[in-house]
Scaffold this motif. Structure first.
Motif, PDB file in Angstrom:
ATOM      1  N   THR A  29       0.887  -1.198  -0.030  1.00  0.00           N
ATOM      2  CA  THR A  29       0.043  -0.064   0.223  1.00  0.00           C
ATOM      3  C   THR A  29       0.796   1.290   0.090  1.00  0.00           C
ATOM      4  OG1 THR A  29      -1.665  -1.005   1.204  1.00  0.00           O
ATOM      5  CG2 THR A  29      -1.904   1.197   1.140  1.00  0.00           C
ATOM      6  N   GLU A  30       0.768   2.221  -0.914  1.00  0.00           N
ATOM      7  CA  GLU A  30       1.248   3.341  -0.819  1.00  0.00           C
ATOM      8  C   GLU A  30       0.252   4.420  -0.248  1.00  0.00           C
ATOM      9  OE1 GLU A  30       3.019   4.681  -4.496  1.00  0.00           O
ATOM     10  OE2 GLU A  30       3.148   2.445  -5.261  1.00  0.00           O
ATOM     11  N   THR A  31       0.793   5.413   0.856  1.00  0.00           N
ATOM     12  CA  THR A  31      -0.092   6.107   1.408  1.00  0.00           C
ATOM     13  C   THR A  31       0.885   7.788   1.392  1.00  0.00           C
ATOM     14  OG1 THR A  31      -1.019   4.639   2.938  1.00  0.00           O
ATOM     15  CG2 THR A  31      -0.789   6.938   3.599  1.00  0.00           C
ATOM     16  N   ILE A  32      -0.100   8.705   0.779  1.00  0.00           N
ATOM     17  CA  ILE A  32       0.597   9.861   0.695  1.00  0.00           C
ATOM     18  C   ILE A  32      -0.372  11.060   1.275  1.00  0.00           C
ATOM     19  CG2 ILE A  32       2.138   9.620  -1.215  1.00  0.00           C
ATOM     20  CD1 ILE A  32       0.193  10.734  -2.958  1.00  0.00           C
ATOM     21  N   GLN A  33       0.139  12.012   1.659  1.00  0.00           N
ATOM     22  CA  GLN A  33      -0.810  13.113   1.861  1.00  0.00           C
ATOM     23  C   GLN A  33      -0.890  14.251   0.534  1.00  0.00           C
ATOM     24  OE1 GLN A  33      -0.592  15.284   5.683  1.00  0.00           O
ATOM     25  NE2 GLN A  33      -1.310  16.961   5.118  1.00  0.00           N
ATOM     26  N   VAL A  34      -2.142  14.497   0.254  1.00  0.00           N
ATOM     27  CA  VAL A  34      -2.063  15.233  -0.816  1.00  0.00           C
ATOM     28  C   VAL A  34      -2.923  16.441  -0.522  1.00  0.00           C
ATOM     29  CG1 VAL A  34      -3.310  15.346  -3.254  1.00  0.00           C
ATOM     30  CG2 VAL A  34      -2.638  13.153  -2.166  1.00  0.00           C
ATOM     31  N   ASP A  35      -2.248  17.820  -1.117  1.00  0.00           N
ATOM     32  CA  ASP A  35      -3.101  18.990  -0.600  1.00  0.00           C
ATOM     33  C   ASP A  35      -4.017  19.389  -1.700  1.00  0.00           C
ATOM     34  OD1 ASP A  35      -1.621  19.336   1.788  1.00  0.00           O
ATOM     35  OD2 ASP A  35      -0.064  20.138   0.694  1.00  0.00           O
ATOM     36  N   SER A  36      -4.246  18.737  -2.767  1.00  0.00           N
ATOM     37  CA  SER A  36      -5.115  19.213  -4.042  1.00  0.00           C
ATOM     38  C   SER A  36      -5.239  18.097  -4.624  1.00  0.00           C
ATOM     39  CB  SER A  36      -4.282  20.360  -4.735  1.00  0.00           C
ATOM     40  OG  SER A  36      -5.233  20.544  -5.957  1.00  0.00           O
ATOM     41  N   LEU A  37      -6.774  17.852  -4.892  1.00  0.00           N
ATOM     42  CA  LEU A  37      -7.126  16.678  -5.642  1.00  0.00           C
ATOM     43  C   LEU A  37      -8.323  17.225  -6.613  1.00  0.00           C
ATOM     44  CD1 LEU A  37      -7.803  13.921  -2.999  1.00  0.00           C
ATOM     45  CD2 LEU A  37      -6.171  13.738  -4.807  1.00  0.00           C
ATOM     46  N   ASN A  38      -8.518  16.460  -7.800  1.00  0.00           N
ATOM     47  CA  ASN A  38      -9.446  16.708  -8.717  1.00  0.00           C
ATOM     48  C   ASN A  38     -10.813  15.932  -8.192  1.00  0.00           C
ATOM     49  OD1 ASN A  38     -11.669  16.804 -10.715  1.00  0.00           O
ATOM     50  ND2 ASN A  38     -10.014  16.549 -12.414  1.00  0.00           N
ATOM     51  N   TRP A  39     -11.523  16.550  -7.552  1.00  0.00           N
ATOM     52  CA  TRP A  39     -12.761  16.155  -6.889  1.00  0.00           C
ATOM     53  C   TRP A  39     -13.911  15.587  -7.747  1.00  0.00           C
ATOM     54  CZ3 TRP A  39     -12.143  14.332  -2.197  1.00  0.00           C
ATOM     55  CH2 TRP A  39     -11.067  14.866  -1.437  1.00  0.00           C
ATOM     56  N   ASP A  40     -13.698  16.006  -8.913  1.00  0.00           N
ATOM     57  CA  ASP A  40     -14.857  15.504 -10.135  1.00  0.00           C
ATOM     58  C   ASP A  40     -14.409  13.999 -10.275  1.00  0.00           C
ATOM     59  OD1 ASP A  40     -16.629  17.270 -10.718  1.00  0.00           O
ATOM     60  OD2 ASP A  40     -15.357  18.405 -12.275  1.00  0.00           O
ATOM     61  N   GLU A  41     -13.113  13.877 -10.456  1.00  0.00           N
ATOM     62  CA  GLU A  41     -12.856  12.411 -10.702  1.00  0.00           C
ATOM     63  C   GLU A  41     -12.904  11.619  -9.634  1.00  0.00           C
ATOM     64  OE1 GLU A  41      -8.745  12.478 -12.301  1.00  0.00           O
ATOM     65  OE2 GLU A  41      -9.509  13.430 -14.308  1.00  0.00           O
ATOM     66  N   GLU A  42     -12.284  12.294  -8.453  1.00  0.00           N
ATOM     67  CA  GLU A  42     -12.413  11.340  -7.021  1.00  0.00           C
ATOM     68  C   GLU A  42     -13.786  10.804  -6.677  1.00  0.00           C
ATOM     69  OE1 GLU A  42      -9.728  10.602  -4.998  1.00  0.00           O
ATOM     70  OE2 GLU A  42      -8.639  11.271  -6.667  1.00  0.00           O
ATOM     71  N   LEU A  43     -14.755  11.785  -6.840  1.00  0.00           N
ATOM     72  CA  LEU A  43     -16.199  11.230  -6.389  1.00  0.00           C
ATOM     73  C   LEU A  43     -17.124  10.730  -7.442  1.00  0.00           C
ATOM     74  CD1 LEU A  43     -16.364  14.077  -3.647  1.00  0.00           C
ATOM     75  CD2 LEU A  43     -15.348  11.773  -3.424  1.00  0.00           C
ATOM     76  N   THR A  44     -16.687  10.577  -8.593  1.00  0.00           N
ATOM     77  CA  THR A  44     -17.754  10.295  -9.488  1.00  0.00           C
ATOM     78  C   THR A  44     -18.458   8.830  -9.329  1.00  0.00           C
ATOM     79  OG1 THR A  44     -16.387  11.424 -11.407  1.00  0.00           O
ATOM     80  CG2 THR A  44     -17.855   9.644 -12.151  1.00  0.00           C
ATOM     81  N   VAL A  45     -17.647   7.817  -8.893  1.00  0.00           N
ATOM     82  CA  VAL A  45     -18.296   6.745  -8.563  1.00  0.00           C
ATOM     83  C   VAL A  45     -19.592   6.677  -7.591  1.00  0.00           C
ATOM     84  CG1 VAL A  45     -16.761   6.267  -6.644  1.00  0.00           C
ATOM     85  CG2 VAL A  45     -17.834   4.209  -7.915  1.00  0.00           C
ATOM     86  N   PHE A  46     -19.616   7.851  -6.739  1.00  0.00           N
ATOM     87  CA  PHE A  46     -20.568   7.904  -5.800  1.00  0.00           C
ATOM     88  C   PHE A  46     -21.778   8.444  -6.721  1.00  0.00           C
ATOM     89  CE2 PHE A  46     -16.954   7.812  -3.010  1.00  0.00           C
ATOM     90  CZ  PHE A  46     -17.445   6.634  -2.332  1.00  0.00           C
ATOM     91  N   GLU A  47     -21.383   9.340  -7.855  1.00  0.00           N
ATOM     92  CA  GLU A  47     -22.686   9.711  -8.629  1.00  0.00           C
ATOM     93  C   GLU A  47     -23.194   8.609  -9.363  1.00  0.00           C
ATOM     94  OE1 GLU A  47     -22.402  14.216 -10.175  1.00  0.00           O
ATOM     95  OE2 GLU A  47     -20.559  13.377 -10.456  1.00  0.00           O
ATOM     96  N   GLU A  48     -22.322   7.630  -9.671  1.00  0.00           N
ATOM     97  CA  GLU A  48     -22.681   6.608 -10.613  1.00  0.00           C
ATOM     98  C   GLU A  48     -23.665   5.479  -9.696  1.00  0.00           C
ATOM     99  OE1 GLU A  48     -19.340   4.535 -11.979  1.00  0.00           O
ATOM    100  OE2 GLU A  48     -18.500   6.473 -13.029  1.00  0.00           O
ATOM    101  N   ALA A  49     -23.522   5.696  -8.452  1.00  0.00           N
ATOM    102  CA  ALA A  49     -24.250   4.896  -7.456  1.00  0.00           C
ATOM    103  C   ALA A  49     -25.802   5.507  -7.467  1.00  0.00           C
ATOM    104  CB  ALA A  49     -23.639   4.727  -6.164  1.00  0.00           C
ATOM    105  N   ASP A  50     -26.096   6.638  -7.951  1.00  0.00           N
ATOM    106  CA  ASP A  50     -27.502   7.276  -7.824  1.00  0.00           C
ATOM    107  C   ASP A  50     -28.712   6.367  -8.565  1.00  0.00           C
ATOM    108  OD1 ASP A  50     -29.631   8.919  -7.077  1.00  0.00           O
ATOM    109  OD2 ASP A  50     -28.876  10.686  -8.205  1.00  0.00           O
ATOM    110  N   ILE A  51     -29.627   5.723  -7.775  1.00  0.00           N
ATOM    111  CA  ILE A  51     -30.447   5.365  -8.572  1.00  0.00           C
ATOM    112  C   ILE A  51     -31.994   6.158  -8.295  1.00  0.00           C
ATOM    113  CG2 ILE A  51     -29.441   2.949  -8.363  1.00  0.00           C
ATOM    114  CD1 ILE A  51     -31.087   2.270  -5.918  1.00  0.00           C
ATOM    115  N   SER A  52     -31.911   7.164  -7.857  1.00  0.00           N
ATOM    116  CA  SER A  52     -33.209   7.980  -7.615  1.00  0.00           C
ATOM    117  C   SER A  52     -33.810   8.224  -8.792  1.00  0.00           C
ATOM    118  CB  SER A  52     -32.756   9.372  -6.751  1.00  0.00           C
ATOM    119  OG  SER A  52     -32.042  10.165  -7.407  1.00  0.00           O
TER     120      SER A  52
END
Length: 191
Positions: free
Chosen positions: A65-88
């Motif tokens: 496992t590689e662990t790093i501290q990141v100060d900046s992320l592309n949140w669009d890419e990071e959280l897309t999987v949770f949008e895909e889980a929307d079944i409403s």
């Protein structure tokens, strides 16, 4: 004259039918479905502006496992999987059984399970909402499969019970191309 009368009566019936008010949609428990896409988009915007420090761990196959501290992320890419889980969306509702349970703290737990033989990417979705209907916990299993590609992901999101703001998420999965080896991976992030 008889044909003329039939045409006239038929035209009048069509005109009356066209003026008829549409039947209102029946109200069901599914009208209370949580709009997961709206929540994720709100969190993406909030996190894109705040850019909090994130402790992120990534593991593929049998690699350490590689662990790093990141100060900046592309949140669009990071959280897309949770949008895909929307079944409403109304078009997806028929593919799932829905079970709702009141929690001791006044919150709600909602479980969706894909019906057998349904063609939908989300196999399972569990949402735990606070009494104020803010996300506290989400767990989803997504499957994407065709003749050339197979992907199965389990996504977990935890949020603050008070604010509903994202605190951590984890995605574990496997993907395989038909002519290649499968790749197992895990991504975990803590804010």
């Amino acid at each position: 004259m008889r044909n003329y009368s039939l045409v006239l009566v038929g035209s009048m019936l069509l005109a009356v039918a066209a003026c008829e008010q549409p039947v209102p949609r029946s109200t069901s428990a599914n009208d209370d479905d949580y709009n997961l896409t709206a929540y994720v988009q709100q969190e993406k915007q909030r996190l894109q502006q705040a850019q909090p420090a994130v402790l992120k761990s990534v593991q593929t196959e049998s690699e350490p496992t590689e662990t790093i501290q990141v100060d900046s992320l592309n949140w669009d890419e990071e959280l897309t999987v949770f949008e895909e889980a929307d079944i409403s969306k109304p078009t997806l509702r028929e593919y799932y059984t829905r079970e709702e349970q009141q929690l001791p703290d006044g919150g709600t737990a909602v479980t969706y399970i894909k019906k057998k033989d349904a063609e939908a990417p989300v196999e399972y979705l569990y949402l735990q909402l606070s009494p104020e209907r803010k996300v506290q916990y989400l767990e989803a299993t997504l499957l994407d499969q065709n003749l050339l590609f197979y992907s199965r992901r389990k996504a977990i999101l935890e949020a603050s019970p008070q604010s509903g703001h994202l605190e951590s998420y984890k995605v574990q999965g496997v993907q395989k191309l038909i002519f290649g080896d499968s790749l197992h991976y895990s991504v975990q992030a803590n804010l």
